[in-house]
Design an enzyme around this catalytic site. Structure first.
Site, PDB file in Angstrom:
ATOM      1  N   ARG A   1       0.859  -1.203   0.000  1.00  0.00           N
ATOM      2  CA  ARG A   1       0.000   0.000   0.000  1.00  0.00           C
ATOM      3  C   ARG A   1       0.895   1.253   0.000  1.00  0.00           C
ATOM      4  NH1 ARG A   1      -0.734   4.716   2.496  1.00  0.00           N
ATOM      5  NH2 ARG A   1      -0.492   3.801   4.554  1.00  0.00           N
ATOM      6  N   ASP A   2       1.381   1.625   1.171  1.00  0.00           N
ATOM      7  CA  ASP A   2       2.235   2.819   1.281  1.00  0.00           C
ATOM      8  C   ASP A   2       3.444   2.673   0.348  1.00  0.00           C
ATOM      9  OD1 ASP A   2       3.392   5.164   2.270  1.00  0.00           O
ATOM     10  OD2 ASP A   2       2.993   4.656   4.351  1.00  0.00           O
TER      11      ASP A   2
ATOM     12  N   HIS B   1       3.901   4.449  12.951  1.00  0.00           N
ATOM     13  CA  HIS B   1       4.142   4.352  11.506  1.00  0.00           C
ATOM     14  C   HIS B   1       5.196   5.395  11.157  1.00  0.00           C
ATOM     15  CE1 HIS B   1       2.402   4.034   7.243  1.00  0.00           C
ATOM     16  NE2 HIS B   1       3.039   5.191   7.171  1.00  0.00           N
TER      17      HIS B   1
ATOM     18  N   CYS C   1       4.061   9.142   0.320  1.00  0.00           N
ATOM     19  CA  CYS C   1       2.692   9.586   0.046  1.00  0.00           C
ATOM     20  C   CYS C   1       2.700  10.554  -1.127  1.00  0.00           C
ATOM     21  CB  CYS C   1       2.120  10.268   1.284  1.00  0.00           C
ATOM     22  SG  CYS C   1       0.493  10.969   0.975  1.00  0.00           S
TER      23      CYS C   1
ATOM     24  N   ASN D   1       8.955   4.074   4.055  1.00  0.00           N
ATOM     25  CA  ASN D   1       8.736   3.680   5.452  1.00  0.00           C
ATOM     26  C   ASN D   1      10.017   3.053   5.991  1.00  0.00           C
ATOM     27  OD1 ASN D   1       6.060   3.191   3.859  1.00  0.00           O
ATOM     28  ND2 ASN D   1       5.440   3.400   5.988  1.00  0.00           N
TER      29      ASN D   1
HETATM   30  N1  COA Z   1     -12.987   4.683  -3.826  1.00  0.00           N
HETATM   31  C1  COA Z   1     -13.288   4.816  -5.139  1.00  0.00           C
HETATM   32  N2  COA Z   1     -13.877   5.894  -5.669  1.00  0.00           N
HETATM   33  C2  COA Z   1     -14.181   6.900  -4.821  1.00  0.00           C
HETATM   34  C3  COA Z   1     -13.907   6.824  -3.464  1.00  0.00           C
HETATM   35  C4  COA Z   1     -13.287   5.664  -2.968  1.00  0.00           C
HETATM   36  N3  COA Z   1     -12.983   5.531  -1.675  1.00  0.00           N
HETATM   37  N4  COA Z   1     -14.329   7.954  -2.890  1.00  0.00           N
HETATM   38  C5  COA Z   1     -14.853   8.709  -3.849  1.00  0.00           C
HETATM   39  N5  COA Z   1     -14.767   8.076  -5.023  1.00  0.00           N
HETATM   40  C6  COA Z   1     -15.187   8.557  -6.331  1.00  0.00           C
HETATM   41  C7  COA Z   1     -16.594   9.075  -6.315  1.00  0.00           C
HETATM   42  O1  COA Z   1     -17.495   8.026  -6.527  1.00  0.00           O
HETATM   43  C8  COA Z   1     -16.586  10.077  -7.447  1.00  0.00           C
HETATM   44  O2  COA Z   1     -16.614   9.371  -8.659  1.00  0.00           O
HETATM   45  P1  COA Z   1     -17.196  10.048  -9.993  1.00  0.00           P
HETATM   46  O3  COA Z   1     -16.270  11.195 -10.307  1.00  0.00           O
HETATM   47  O4  COA Z   1     -17.084   8.940 -10.986  1.00  0.00           O
HETATM   48  O5  COA Z   1     -18.583  10.461  -9.647  1.00  0.00           O
HETATM   49  C9  COA Z   1     -15.215  10.680  -7.323  1.00  0.00           C
HETATM   50  O6  COA Z   1     -14.403   9.688  -6.669  1.00  0.00           O
HETATM   51  C10 COA Z   1     -15.184  11.970  -6.542  1.00  0.00           C
HETATM   52  O7  COA Z   1     -15.804  11.749  -5.261  1.00  0.00           O
HETATM   53  P2  COA Z   1     -15.624  12.773  -4.065  1.00  0.00           P
HETATM   54  O8  COA Z   1     -16.290  12.223  -2.874  1.00  0.00           O
HETATM   55  O9  COA Z   1     -15.980  14.140  -4.522  1.00  0.00           O
HETATM   56  O10 COA Z   1     -14.076  12.651  -3.802  1.00  0.00           O
HETATM   57  P3  COA Z   1     -12.970  13.780  -3.845  1.00  0.00           P
HETATM   58  O11 COA Z   1     -12.645  14.129  -5.235  1.00  0.00           O
HETATM   59  O12 COA Z   1     -13.349  14.865  -2.890  1.00  0.00           O
HETATM   60  O13 COA Z   1     -11.717  12.982  -3.236  1.00  0.00           O
HETATM   61  C11 COA Z   1     -11.064  11.162  -1.812  1.00  0.00           C
HETATM   62  C12 COA Z   1     -11.749  12.499  -1.904  1.00  0.00           C
HETATM   63  C13 COA Z   1     -10.927  10.846  -0.327  1.00  0.00           C
HETATM   64  C14 COA Z   1     -11.914  10.128  -2.491  1.00  0.00           C
HETATM   65  C15 COA Z   1      -9.687  11.218  -2.531  1.00  0.00           C
HETATM   66  O14 COA Z   1      -9.020  12.390  -2.181  1.00  0.00           O
HETATM   67  C16 COA Z   1      -8.825  10.033  -2.192  1.00  0.00           C
HETATM   68  O15 COA Z   1      -9.126   8.911  -2.568  1.00  0.00           O
HETATM   69  N6  COA Z   1      -7.710  10.240  -1.464  1.00  0.00           N
HETATM   70  C17 COA Z   1      -6.838   9.182  -1.052  1.00  0.00           C
HETATM   71  C18 COA Z   1      -5.441   9.700  -0.944  1.00  0.00           C
HETATM   72  C19 COA Z   1      -4.486   8.619  -0.495  1.00  0.00           C
HETATM   73  O16 COA Z   1      -4.669   7.455  -0.713  1.00  0.00           O
HETATM   74  N7  COA Z   1      -3.415   9.065   0.188  1.00  0.00           N
HETATM   75  C20 COA Z   1      -2.416   8.185   0.660  1.00  0.00           C
HETATM   76  C21 COA Z   1      -2.815   7.383   1.828  1.00  0.00           C
HETATM   77  S1  COA Z   1      -2.925   8.292   3.322  1.00  0.00           S
HETATM   78 ZN    ZN Z   2       3.114   6.266   5.402  1.00  0.00          ZN
END
Ligand code: COA
Ligand code: ZN
Length: 305
Positions: A16-17, A208, A241, A250
């Site tokens: 993952r990370d 972590h 990240c 990590n």
């Molecule tokens: N898995 C898959 N798709 C997701 C989702 C999830 N957990 N959460 C939201 N989506 C999809 C929505 O269905 C929507 O799809 P569409 O454009 O086809 O309608 C789209 O993503 C936007 O949804 P929204 O709720 O507005 O999300 P956002 O654009 O505000 O983004 C997160 C928020 C949390 C989904 C996004 O920033 C993210 O996934 N971040 C993870 C970052 C990460 O992994 N960092 C490292 C680990 S700490």
């Molecule tokens: Zn980390």
């Protein structure tokens, strides 16, 4: 050293990370191969993937496929990261053994990483917990930037404690404190965890660490001195990240395990098997990895004179 825990649980986060911020997509088959190889080293907890938006993190777009193909030996917990309720539902559908909800201690990082304020994350986590409970799946929380934020700088201990308190009120049963960009130092870790553990002595806390500035293993020892028994690490020391500037790997799983074994602390892990996983990961990624024991070998090896 007196009073260190005798047993430690390692949480592997390499698939993952470790690979989430790599530009080139790691083929799903190879992620599955690596997850299954890690599962055969004695690990009991693996943060194998994340159910996040594939637009935000394209590398994790195959989370459900990976979860569908991994082996399920008894005693092994596959525990993906989830940022929101959509991710939690996807992860539960994929038969996760535990969910790891993620938020940050600093608003700027949380907004960059998951596009919400910390308060909004807490509201989201409040919705996730009953859904996970209904499915009989426990929930851990990971707090990014607990030891410093690459945008905001210092994160006050009271701030971290406030978030820990709110997460526990919401019903998470374990809290991990993450040093997302390797800003923590051992004195800080001991002070922070000392305070937190004396306030919540019954709660399992995990740590972590990223080795971005070479303080990772020292921080593990600092955590041990406060009695923390759960440590995240990634095979070969890969990681970082995509939403944190200059984030690097990590602490390396095999380096931490090697150190713990040398210190007489049990992990239940097969160090040689971990080193083979790190070497295989290096082949898969086609480059040298930061891990050190995978190159030098354990201190027990002897060279021809
Ligand atoms: N898995 C898959 N798709 C997701 C989702 C999830 N957990 N959460 C939201 N989506 C999809 C929505 O269905 C929507 O799809 P569409 O454009 O086809 O309608 C789209 O993503 C936007 O949804 P929204 O709720 O507005 O999300 P956002 O654009 O505000 O983004 C997160 C928020 C949390 C989904 C996004 O920033 C993210 O996934 N971040 C993870 C970052 C990460 O992994 N960092 C490292 C680990 S700490
Ligand atoms: Zn980390």
């Amino acid at each position: 050293m007196m009073g260190l825990p005798q047993v430690v649980t390692m949480r592997e986060v390499g698939t993952r990370d470790g690979i989430q911020s790599l530009g080139a997509f790691v083929p799903t088959e190879q992620k599955i191969e690596m997850a299954n190889a890690l599962a055969r080293t004695g690990l009991t907890r693996i943060e194998v993937t994340s159910f996040v938006s594939p637009k935000a993190v394209p590398q994790m777009a195959d989370a459900a496929v990976v979860m569908g193909a991994i082996e399920r030996p008894p005693g092994l917990s596959w525990e993906p990261l989830v940022p929101n309720l959509v991710g939690a539902r996807r992860a539960l559908e994929a038969r996760s053994d535990r969910l790891v909800v993620v938020l940050a201690a600093s608003d700027t990082f949380n907004l960059k990483n998951i596009k919400m304020t910390v308060d909004d994350s807490l509201t989201g986590i409040a919705q996730i917990i009953p859904v996970a409970r209904e499915a009989g799946v426990p929930v851990s929380a990971g707090i990014a930037t607990s030891f410093g934020c690459p945008y905001e700088g210092d994160v006050p201990e009271v701030r971290v404690q406030e978030i820990v308190g709110r997460l526990l009120e919401l019903g998470v049963d374990e809290v991990g404190l993450a040093d997302t960009t390797g800003m923590a130092n051992p004195v800080q870790v001991e002070r922070m965890l000392g305070g937190i553990r004396s306030r919540w002595p019954e709660v399992p806390f995990g740590l972590h660490f990223h080795n971005t500035r070479g303080m990772g293993l020292a921080n593990v020892v600092a955590g041990l001195r406060t009695g923390v028994q759960i440590y995240d690490a990634s095979i070969g020391g890969i990681g970082g990240c995509p939403f944190a500037p200059k984030a690097t790997g990590n602490v390396s799983t095999e380096d931490v395990v090697h150190m713990l074994h040398e210190m007489g602390i049990e992990t239940g892990l097969d160090l040689d098997a971990l080193i083979r996983c790190a070497q295989r990961m290096s082949e898969i990624l086609g480059r040298d990895l930061p891990g050190q024991v995978m190159k030098a070998g354990p201190v027990g090896i002897r060279h021809a004179a």
